[in-house]
Design a protein around this motif. Structure first.
Motif, PDB file in Angstrom:
ATOM      1  N   ALA A 147       0.832  -1.208   0.000  1.00 57.15           N
ATOM      2  CA  ALA A 147       0.000   0.000   0.000  1.00 57.15           C
ATOM      3  C   ALA A 147       0.866   1.257   0.000  1.00 57.15           C
ATOM      4  O   ALA A 147       0.582   2.232  -0.723  1.00 57.15           O
ATOM      5  CB  ALA A 147      -0.928  -0.002   1.220  1.00 57.15           C
ATOM      6  N   LEU A 148       1.932   1.269   0.793  1.00 57.16           N
ATOM      7  CA  LEU A 148       2.827   2.424   0.840  1.00 57.16           C
ATOM      8  C   LEU A 148       3.599   2.566  -0.468  1.00 57.16           C
ATOM      9  O   LEU A 148       3.750   3.684  -0.989  1.00 57.16           O
ATOM     10  CB  LEU A 148       3.813   2.288   2.004  1.00 57.16           C
ATOM     11  CG  LEU A 148       3.243   2.219   3.415  1.00 57.16           C
ATOM     12  CD1 LEU A 148       4.373   2.241   4.442  1.00 57.16           C
ATOM     13  CD2 LEU A 148       2.275   3.352   3.687  1.00 57.16           C
ATOM     14  N   HIS A 149       4.119   1.453  -0.990  1.00 59.28           N
ATOM     15  CA  HIS A 149       4.873   1.519  -2.243  1.00 59.28           C
ATOM     16  C   HIS A 149       4.043   2.164  -3.348  1.00 59.28           C
ATOM     17  O   HIS A 149       4.527   3.041  -4.073  1.00 59.28           O
ATOM     18  CB  HIS A 149       5.293   0.111  -2.685  1.00 59.28           C
ATOM     19  CG  HIS A 149       6.332  -0.526  -1.814  1.00 59.28           C
ATOM     20  ND1 HIS A 149       7.478   0.120  -1.427  1.00 59.28           N
ATOM     21  CD2 HIS A 149       6.400  -1.766  -1.266  1.00 59.28           C
ATOM     22  CE1 HIS A 149       8.211  -0.683  -0.673  1.00 59.28           C
ATOM     23  NE2 HIS A 149       7.575  -1.835  -0.555  1.00 59.28           N
ATOM     24  N   ASN A 150       2.811   1.713  -3.492  1.00 60.99           N
ATOM     25  CA  ASN A 150       1.987   2.209  -4.594  1.00 60.99           C
ATOM     26  C   ASN A 150       1.523   3.645  -4.371  1.00 60.99           C
ATOM     27  O   ASN A 150       1.498   4.440  -5.308  1.00 60.99           O
ATOM     28  CB  ASN A 150       0.789   1.279  -4.808  1.00 60.99           C
ATOM     29  CG  ASN A 150       1.183   0.012  -5.548  1.00 60.99           C
ATOM     30  OD1 ASN A 150       1.214  -0.006  -6.773  1.00 60.99           O
ATOM     31  ND2 ASN A 150       1.506  -1.038  -4.812  1.00 60.99           N
ATOM     32  N   THR A 228      -4.948  -4.643  -5.307  1.00 59.33           N
ATOM     33  CA  THR A 228      -6.298  -4.526  -5.873  1.00 59.33           C
ATOM     34  C   THR A 228      -7.245  -3.813  -4.910  1.00 59.33           C
ATOM     35  O   THR A 228      -8.239  -3.218  -5.349  1.00 59.33           O
ATOM     36  CB  THR A 228      -6.875  -5.905  -6.234  1.00 59.33           C
ATOM     37  OG1 THR A 228      -6.793  -6.778  -5.106  1.00 59.33           O
ATOM     38  CG2 THR A 228      -6.128  -6.516  -7.393  1.00 59.33           C
ATOM     39  N   ALA A 229      -6.941  -3.835  -3.617  1.00 61.54           N
ATOM     40  CA  ALA A 229      -7.784  -3.114  -2.654  1.00 61.54           C
ATOM     41  C   ALA A 229      -7.667  -1.604  -2.819  1.00 61.54           C
ATOM     42  O   ALA A 229      -8.495  -0.858  -2.282  1.00 61.54           O
ATOM     43  CB  ALA A 229      -7.409  -3.516  -1.227  1.00 61.54           C
ATOM     44  N   LEU A 230      -6.658  -1.138  -3.568  1.00 58.81           N
ATOM     45  CA  LEU A 230      -6.486   0.292  -3.818  1.00 58.81           C
ATOM     46  C   LEU A 230      -7.229   0.751  -5.073  1.00 58.81           C
ATOM     47  O   LEU A 230      -7.193   1.934  -5.410  1.00 58.81           O
ATOM     48  CB  LEU A 230      -4.997   0.621  -3.971  1.00 58.81           C
ATOM     49  CG  LEU A 230      -4.085   0.297  -2.781  1.00 58.81           C
ATOM     50  CD1 LEU A 230      -2.636   0.630  -3.127  1.00 58.81           C
ATOM     51  CD2 LEU A 230      -4.531   1.039  -1.533  1.00 58.81           C
ATOM     52  N   ALA A 231      -7.892  -0.176  -5.766  1.00 62.35           N
ATOM     53  CA  ALA A 231      -8.584   0.162  -7.015  1.00 62.35           C
ATOM     54  C   ALA A 231      -9.579   1.295  -6.794  1.00 62.35           C
ATOM     55  O   ALA A 231     -10.329   1.301  -5.820  1.00 62.35           O
ATOM     56  CB  ALA A 231      -9.309  -1.066  -7.561  1.00 62.35           C
ATOM     57  N   GLY A 232      -9.575   2.264  -7.689  1.00 58.93           N
ATOM     58  CA  GLY A 232     -10.490   3.395  -7.613  1.00 58.93           C
ATOM     59  C   GLY A 232     -10.003   4.516  -6.740  1.00 58.93           C
ATOM     60  O   GLY A 232     -10.680   5.551  -6.627  1.00 58.93           O
ATOM     61  N   ASP A 257      -8.040 -15.445  -9.166  1.00 55.20           N
ATOM     62  CA  ASP A 257      -8.798 -15.209 -10.395  1.00 55.20           C
ATOM     63  C   ASP A 257      -9.647 -13.946 -10.288  1.00 55.20           C
ATOM     64  O   ASP A 257      -9.681 -13.121 -11.205  1.00 55.20           O
ATOM     65  CB  ASP A 257      -9.688 -16.421 -10.682  1.00 55.20           C
ATOM     66  CG  ASP A 257     -10.576 -16.209 -11.882  1.00 55.20           C
ATOM     67  OD1 ASP A 257     -10.043 -16.098 -13.004  1.00 55.20           O
ATOM     68  OD2 ASP A 257     -11.817 -16.147 -11.709  1.00 55.20           O
ATOM     69  N   ARG A 258     -10.317 -13.778  -9.144  1.00 54.24           N
ATOM     70  CA  ARG A 258     -11.185 -12.606  -8.961  1.00 54.24           C
ATOM     71  C   ARG A 258     -10.378 -11.317  -8.955  1.00 54.24           C
ATOM     72  O   ARG A 258     -10.793 -10.308  -9.550  1.00 54.24           O
ATOM     73  CB  ARG A 258     -11.964 -12.745  -7.651  1.00 54.24           C
ATOM     74  CG  ARG A 258     -12.934 -11.587  -7.386  1.00 54.24           C
ATOM     75  CD  ARG A 258     -13.858 -11.927  -6.238  1.00 54.24           C
ATOM     76  NE  ARG A 258     -13.115 -12.193  -5.007  1.00 54.24           N
ATOM     77  CZ  ARG A 258     -13.640 -12.825  -3.953  1.00 54.24           C
ATOM     78  NH1 ARG A 258     -14.886 -13.269  -3.995  1.00 54.24           N
ATOM     79  NH2 ARG A 258     -12.911 -13.019  -2.869  1.00 54.24           N
ATOM     80  N   MET A 259      -9.210 -11.339  -8.320  1.00 57.06           N
ATOM     81  CA  MET A 259      -8.406 -10.117  -8.251  1.00 57.06           C
ATOM     82  C   MET A 259      -7.796  -9.764  -9.599  1.00 57.06           C
ATOM     83  O   MET A 259      -7.740  -8.594  -9.980  1.00 57.06           O
ATOM     84  CB  MET A 259      -7.341 -10.257  -7.167  1.00 57.06           C
ATOM     85  CG  MET A 259      -7.946 -10.229  -5.762  1.00 57.06           C
ATOM     86  SD  MET A 259      -6.742 -10.293  -4.424  1.00 57.06           S
ATOM     87  CE  MET A 259      -6.344 -12.049  -4.405  1.00 57.06           C
ATOM     88  N   LEU A 260      -7.353 -10.775 -10.358  1.00 56.73           N
ATOM     89  CA  LEU A 260      -6.873 -10.492 -11.706  1.00 56.73           C
ATOM     90  C   LEU A 260      -8.013  -9.996 -12.591  1.00 56.73           C
ATOM     91  O   LEU A 260      -7.808  -9.157 -13.480  1.00 56.73           O
ATOM     92  CB  LEU A 260      -6.219 -11.731 -12.305  1.00 56.73           C
ATOM     93  CG  LEU A 260      -4.864 -12.123 -11.710  1.00 56.73           C
ATOM     94  CD1 LEU A 260      -4.367 -13.431 -12.316  1.00 56.73           C
ATOM     95  CD2 LEU A 260      -3.832 -11.021 -11.915  1.00 56.73           C
ATOM     96  N   SER A 261      -9.223 -10.498 -12.340  1.00 60.25           N
ATOM     97  CA  SER A 261     -10.394  -9.994 -13.072  1.00 60.25           C
ATOM     98  C   SER A 261     -10.608  -8.510 -12.775  1.00 60.25           C
ATOM     99  O   SER A 261     -10.945  -7.729 -13.673  1.00 60.25           O
ATOM    100  CB  SER A 261     -11.647 -10.782 -12.682  1.00 60.25           C
ATOM    101  OG  SER A 261     -11.572 -12.117 -13.110  1.00 60.25           O
ATOM    102  N   THR A 262     -10.410  -8.118 -11.516  1.00 55.74           N
ATOM    103  CA  THR A 262     -10.538  -6.710 -11.141  1.00 55.74           C
ATOM    104  C   THR A 262      -9.540  -5.852 -11.913  1.00 55.74           C
ATOM    105  O   THR A 262      -9.897  -4.804 -12.462  1.00 55.74           O
ATOM    106  CB  THR A 262     -10.321  -6.531  -9.627  1.00 55.74           C
ATOM    107  OG1 THR A 262     -11.329  -7.242  -8.913  1.00 55.74           O
ATOM    108  CG2 THR A 262     -10.364  -5.059  -9.231  1.00 55.74           C
ATOM    109  N   LEU A 263      -8.278  -6.295 -11.974  1.00 55.01           N
ATOM    110  CA  LEU A 263      -7.268  -5.538 -12.708  1.00 55.01           C
ATOM    111  C   LEU A 263      -7.596  -5.474 -14.200  1.00 55.01           C
ATOM    112  O   LEU A 263      -7.340  -4.464 -14.863  1.00 55.01           O
ATOM    113  CB  LEU A 263      -5.897  -6.166 -12.507  1.00 55.01           C
ATOM    114  CG  LEU A 263      -5.326  -6.106 -11.080  1.00 55.01           C
ATOM    115  CD1 LEU A 263      -3.966  -6.795 -11.025  1.00 55.01           C
ATOM    116  CD2 LEU A 263      -5.208  -4.666 -10.596  1.00 55.01           C
ATOM    117  N   LYS A 264      -8.212  -6.537 -14.714  1.00 56.48           N
ATOM    118  CA  LYS A 264      -8.612  -6.544 -16.121  1.00 56.48           C
ATOM    119  C   LYS A 264      -9.771  -5.575 -16.346  1.00 56.48           C
ATOM    120  O   LYS A 264      -9.755  -4.773 -17.293  1.00 56.48           O
ATOM    121  CB  LYS A 264      -9.018  -7.961 -16.527  1.00 56.48           C
ATOM    122  CG  LYS A 264      -9.583  -8.088 -17.941  1.00 56.48           C
ATOM    123  CD  LYS A 264      -8.539  -7.779 -18.989  1.00 56.48           C
ATOM    124  CE  LYS A 264      -9.098  -8.003 -20.390  1.00 56.48           C
ATOM    125  NZ  LYS A 264      -8.095  -7.679 -21.449  1.00 56.48           N
TER     126      LYS A 264
END
Length: 349
Positions: A147-150, A228-232, A257-264
């Protein structure tokens, strides 16, 4: 205007003001160029902070401090390092203030995170990004520290380092990585090592190529769940032309699979130039009617991108792990299962 309409109008105005204030403090695409941290030397003072969960035993802090001293540093403990609120290492304000204070302290040359866990994302709105941008220092950690890195990458373009937390194993491999990256400041070539095995072919640290080829770009990523929790939010950097490196721990394949779907779905995967996946420790299926294998998941989400991609890099929740620069410019080779730094990641002079 009746009372109900008046209240509704006031609520909408307050919401808009809140969004405006938030956008002033953190924007998703700040007008900044890549920033490099100051170089580290033996004898420097480093700050030890805990942005996430509290450690179970204070002895872990002592061990972490002794490890950093053995690496050649003087150690300054964060003011709230031993604080606790629930599972967290103090309140959000306390944990954020320790990080802000370490960046502000001219005597501190690097900031090392004690451990990961959960909770770092809570403090992102409380970090002083102009202060961090103007005082570029090494930040080292992994797992929840993603979270800090991103956030720091998105808000300041400062290169940070994904690698062992202070409470991690400081075995010979990790110490060698640390010395080569920070003291010798090598243009590192990251190639999986072959462990001593009584076997004809290599089984551990094995590379699996998803799609052949080489790619160049800045490295981003970290722990898949945390990222992926940082999306949006404004704390996720732009993925355009980047090399995405991911890892995870104790996540069932359907969650991967669900998290890669989010990134997609958010368009991130379509922007990247290359893909690497490290370890997925204890990512076992759970009961049900069946499950996709990890190979099928990567073939579904990554292979159609037609970019160089591989998995098995020594990155993640493993005893021996690479120390890699988030924001550093690299070239990856999906066939060799390796990547190398193209440019220095510290300030010259």
């Amino acid at each position: 205007m009746d009372k109900r309409q008046f209240i509704k109008t006031c609520a909408m105005t307050a919401a808009l003001l809140s969004l405006s204030n938030h956008s002033n403090s953190a924007t998703s695409s700040p007008n900044t160029k890549r920033r490099l941290p100051v170089a580290l030397n033996k004898g420097d003072t480093v700050g030890l902070v805990c942005p996430s969960k509290a450690v179970d035993e204070k002895a872990e802090i002592q061990v972490a401090q002794e490890a950093l001293q053995a690496l050649g540093f003087k150690v300054k403990l964060g003011k709230h390092l031993t604080a606790r609120r629930g599972h967290l290492a103090g309140t959000d304000i306390e944990r954020a203030s320790d990080i802000n204070n370490m960046f502000a302290d001219k005597d501190i040359k690097a900031i090392i995170c004690l451990s990961g866990g959960s909770g770092a994302a809570r403090i992102l709105p409380l970090l002083n990004y102009p202060l961090i941008r103007d005082n570029p220092k090494v930040l080292l950690g992994f797992s929840d520290i993603t979270a800090l890195h991103n956030a720091i990458q998105a808000q300041t373009s400062l290169v940070t380092f994904h690698g062992p937390n202070a409470t991690a194993s400081w075995n010979t491999f990790n110490v060698d990585q640390f010395q080569r990256v920070f003291f010798e400041r090598e243009l590192m070539n990251y190639q999986n090592v072959r462990l001593a095995e009584d076997d004809l072919v290599q089984r551990q640290n094995r590379i699996i190529t998803i799609s052949s080829g080489k790619a160049r770009g800045e490295l981003i990523g970290g722990n898949l769940t945390v990222l992926t929790a940082l999306a949006g939010s404004p704390y996720l950097p732009d993925f355009s032309g980047k090399i995405l490196s991911l890892e995870d721990v104790e996540e069932a394949p359907y969650r991967i699979d669900r998290m890669l779907s989010t990134l997609k779905l958010m368009g991130a995967l379509d922007k990247i130039a290359g893909f690497m996946f490290g370890a997925c420790v204890d990512c076992r299926p759970i009961g049900g009617y069946g499950w996709l294998t990890m190979e099928e998941i990567f073939n579904d989400h990554i292979k159609p991108l037609n970019i160089p991609a591989y998995r098995g890099a020594m990155i993640g929740h493993i005893r021996q792990q690479f120390i890699v620069p988030i924001g550093g410019k690299i070239e990856m080779d999906a066939d060799a299962g390796s990547f190398r730094l193209l440019e220095p990641v510290f300030q010259s002079g």
